[in-house]
Design an enzyme around this catalytic site. Structure first.
Site, PDB file in Angstrom:
ATOM      1  N   LYS A 152       0.829  -1.211   0.000  1.00  0.00           N
ATOM      2  CA  LYS A 152       0.000   0.000   0.000  1.00  0.00           C
ATOM      3  C   LYS A 152       0.873   1.275   0.000  1.00  0.00           C
ATOM      4  O   LYS A 152       0.610   2.190  -0.773  1.00  0.00           O
ATOM      5  CB  LYS A 152      -0.933   0.035   1.226  1.00  0.00           C
ATOM      6  CG  LYS A 152      -1.910  -1.138   1.284  1.00  0.00           C
ATOM      7  CD  LYS A 152      -2.915  -0.971   2.413  1.00  0.00           C
ATOM      8  CE  LYS A 152      -2.299  -0.970   3.799  1.00  0.00           C
ATOM      9  NZ  LYS A 152      -1.877  -2.288   4.300  1.00  0.00           N
ATOM     10  N   ARG A 166     -10.327   0.496   7.928  1.00  0.00           N
ATOM     11  CA  ARG A 166      -9.900  -0.869   8.225  1.00  0.00           C
ATOM     12  C   ARG A 166     -11.026  -1.689   8.836  1.00  0.00           C
ATOM     13  O   ARG A 166     -10.837  -2.874   9.110  1.00  0.00           O
ATOM     14  CB  ARG A 166      -8.760  -0.819   9.239  1.00  0.00           C
ATOM     15  CG  ARG A 166      -7.387  -1.067   8.656  1.00  0.00           C
ATOM     16  CD  ARG A 166      -6.398  -0.919   9.796  1.00  0.00           C
ATOM     17  NE  ARG A 166      -5.195  -1.656   9.587  1.00  0.00           N
ATOM     18  CZ  ARG A 166      -4.078  -1.133   9.072  1.00  0.00           C
ATOM     19  NH1 ARG A 166      -4.047   0.107   8.668  1.00  0.00           N
ATOM     20  NH2 ARG A 166      -3.005  -1.874   8.960  1.00  0.00           N
ATOM     21  N   ARG A 220      11.120  -6.400   5.699  1.00  0.00           N
ATOM     22  CA  ARG A 220      10.995  -4.998   6.093  1.00  0.00           C
ATOM     23  C   ARG A 220      11.437  -4.817   7.547  1.00  0.00           C
ATOM     24  O   ARG A 220      12.065  -3.818   7.887  1.00  0.00           O
ATOM     25  CB  ARG A 220       9.552  -4.533   5.912  1.00  0.00           C
ATOM     26  CG  ARG A 220       9.370  -3.055   6.202  1.00  0.00           C
ATOM     27  CD  ARG A 220       7.993  -2.558   5.840  1.00  0.00           C
ATOM     28  NE  ARG A 220       7.012  -2.925   6.838  1.00  0.00           N
ATOM     29  CZ  ARG A 220       5.707  -2.687   6.724  1.00  0.00           C
ATOM     30  NH1 ARG A 220       5.239  -2.132   5.627  1.00  0.00           N
ATOM     31  NH2 ARG A 220       4.875  -3.041   7.662  1.00  0.00           N
ATOM     32  N   ARG A 280      10.341  -1.126  13.029  1.00  0.00           N
ATOM     33  CA  ARG A 280       8.965  -1.086  13.525  1.00  0.00           C
ATOM     34  C   ARG A 280       8.729  -2.184  14.544  1.00  0.00           C
ATOM     35  O   ARG A 280       9.108  -3.336  14.326  1.00  0.00           O
ATOM     36  CB  ARG A 280       7.980  -1.249  12.354  1.00  0.00           C
ATOM     37  CG  ARG A 280       7.709   0.039  11.643  1.00  0.00           C
ATOM     38  CD  ARG A 280       6.804  -0.125  10.452  1.00  0.00           C
ATOM     39  NE  ARG A 280       5.543  -0.792  10.728  1.00  0.00           N
ATOM     40  CZ  ARG A 280       4.496  -0.752   9.919  1.00  0.00           C
ATOM     41  NH1 ARG A 280       4.568  -0.069   8.787  1.00  0.00           N
ATOM     42  NH2 ARG A 280       3.397  -1.398  10.221  1.00  0.00           N
ATOM     43  N   ARG A 318      -1.321  -9.485  13.135  1.00  0.00           N
ATOM     44  CA  ARG A 318      -1.857  -8.458  12.226  1.00  0.00           C
ATOM     45  C   ARG A 318      -2.615  -9.094  11.073  1.00  0.00           C
ATOM     46  O   ARG A 318      -3.652  -8.581  10.635  1.00  0.00           O
ATOM     47  CB  ARG A 318      -0.720  -7.580  11.694  1.00  0.00           C
ATOM     48  CG  ARG A 318      -0.265  -6.552  12.724  1.00  0.00           C
ATOM     49  CD  ARG A 318       1.163  -6.114  12.486  1.00  0.00           C
ATOM     50  NE  ARG A 318       1.352  -5.381  11.262  1.00  0.00           N
ATOM     51  CZ  ARG A 318       2.530  -5.281  10.628  1.00  0.00           C
ATOM     52  NH1 ARG A 318       3.597  -5.921  11.110  1.00  0.00           N
ATOM     53  NH2 ARG A 318       2.636  -4.573   9.542  1.00  0.00           N
TER      54      ARG A 318
HETATM   55  P1  ADP Z   1       0.395  -2.327   7.903  1.00  0.00           P
HETATM   56  O1  ADP Z   1      -0.793  -2.197   7.005  1.00  0.00           O
HETATM   57  O2  ADP Z   1       1.665  -2.597   7.201  1.00  0.00           O
HETATM   58  O3  ADP Z   1       0.177  -3.264   9.060  1.00  0.00           O
HETATM   59  P2  ADP Z   1       0.041   0.434   8.955  1.00  0.00           P
HETATM   60  O4  ADP Z   1       1.202   1.347   9.042  1.00  0.00           O
HETATM   61  O5  ADP Z   1      -1.067   0.789   8.029  1.00  0.00           O
HETATM   62  O6  ADP Z   1       0.686  -0.964   8.622  1.00  0.00           O
HETATM   63  O7  ADP Z   1      -0.612   0.231  10.422  1.00  0.00           O
HETATM   64  C1  ADP Z   1       0.161  -0.159  11.525  1.00  0.00           C
HETATM   65  C2  ADP Z   1      -0.722  -0.306  12.761  1.00  0.00           C
HETATM   66  O8  ADP Z   1      -1.338   0.963  13.084  1.00  0.00           O
HETATM   67  C3  ADP Z   1      -1.914  -1.273  12.637  1.00  0.00           C
HETATM   68  O9  ADP Z   1      -1.539  -2.610  12.887  1.00  0.00           O
HETATM   69  C4  ADP Z   1      -2.860  -0.702  13.720  1.00  0.00           C
HETATM   70  O10 ADP Z   1      -2.444  -1.079  15.017  1.00  0.00           O
HETATM   71  C5  ADP Z   1      -2.658   0.790  13.605  1.00  0.00           C
HETATM   72  N1  ADP Z   1      -3.636   1.388  12.654  1.00  0.00           N
HETATM   73  C6  ADP Z   1      -3.329   1.976  11.454  1.00  0.00           C
HETATM   74  N2  ADP Z   1      -4.435   2.380  10.807  1.00  0.00           N
HETATM   75  C7  ADP Z   1      -5.490   2.035  11.608  1.00  0.00           C
HETATM   76  C8  ADP Z   1      -6.906   2.144  11.489  1.00  0.00           C
HETATM   77  N3  ADP Z   1      -7.479   2.702  10.410  1.00  0.00           N
HETATM   78  N4  ADP Z   1      -7.684   1.660  12.508  1.00  0.00           N
HETATM   79  C9  ADP Z   1      -7.136   1.120  13.598  1.00  0.00           C
HETATM   80  N5  ADP Z   1      -5.814   0.961  13.770  1.00  0.00           N
HETATM   81  C10 ADP Z   1      -4.979   1.410  12.794  1.00  0.00           C
END
Ligand code: ADP
Length: 191
Positions: free
Chosen positions: A14, A90, A129, A135, A146
């Site tokens: 993404k 999400r 990554r 991270r 996740r």
């Molecule tokens: P990835 O999709 O690679 O897991 P992101 O950087 O999009 O990584 O998100 C990392 C973390 O941030 C998620 O696992 C969650 O804990 C939190 N997070 C991000 N966006 C949201 C969202 N829209 N709703 C709830 N939690 C979120």
């Protein structure tokens, strides 16, 4: 005006494809993950709450994320030129809130780009990554959590966007450039 949601599992590409979309369409990038990581770095109240969820691979409560998004849309005039939403929505409540927020601002989601990638490849990419990202959630245990959260809470959104005709399935394996070409083709008829 284009408002694109880039949708897919952790590790589906993404962020990478968002960068290319911003360059091509001049969109404003909203990555909820990046916003939360900035808050964690700054040591803010929100950052402390975010850290407790992110390090466990869990989603933050919908209300927190929705408030964050509403504030950002209200205080960032550049978002009126079109936005790429990366990592949001999400959950179904987040998707419904996004529809309402955009409708109140006289606009709507134009298309949802769904990056579809095999599970084994996702794990492989995230572990790679993790070696460079620093991270706290890029380790095998949290990655599995996740992906679990993604399957139970986020995949129902695919049907939500298939039903309203906005979902564009993209084969997310292969080179970054080939995937990007498929995305631009899928967006060709969107305004
Ligand atoms: P990835 O999709 O690679 O897991 P992101 O950087 O999009 O990584 O998100 C990392 C973390 O941030 C998620 O696992 C969650 O804990 C939190 N997070 C991000 N966006 C949201 C969202 N829209 N709703 C709830 N939690 C979120």
């Amino acid at each position: 005006m284009l408002n694109i949601v880039i949708f897919g599992a952790p590790g589906s590409g993404k962020g990478t494809q968002s960068e290319k979309l911003i360059e091509k369409y001049g969109l404003y990038h909203i990555s909820t993950g990046d916003l939360l990581r900035k808050e964690i770095k700054a040591g803010s109240e929100l950052g402390k709450i975010a850290d407790s969820y992110i390090s466990k691979g869990q989603l933050l409560p919908d209300s927190l994320i929705i408030d964050l998004l509403a504030k950002l849309l209200d205080t960032t005039p550049e978002t009126r030129q079109g936005v790429i939403f990366d990592g949001f929505p999400r959950t179904i409540p987040q998707a419904e809130a996004l529809d309402t927020m955009l409708a109140e601002r006289g606009t709507a989601v134009s298309a949802v780009i769904g990056l579809e990638v095999d599970e084994a490849e996702l794990i492989d990419r995230l572990l790679k990554r993790g070696q460079v990202s620093g991270r706290s959630d890029d380790n095998l245990e949290t990655i599995k959590k996740r992906l679990d959260v993604y399957h139970t809470q986020t995949t129902p959104l695919r049907d939500y966007y298939v039903e309203n005709g906005k979902y564009k399935a993209i084969h997310g394996m292969g080179s970054v450039d080939t995937i990007f070409v498929s995305i631009t083709e899928a967006l060709a008829d969107c305004k």
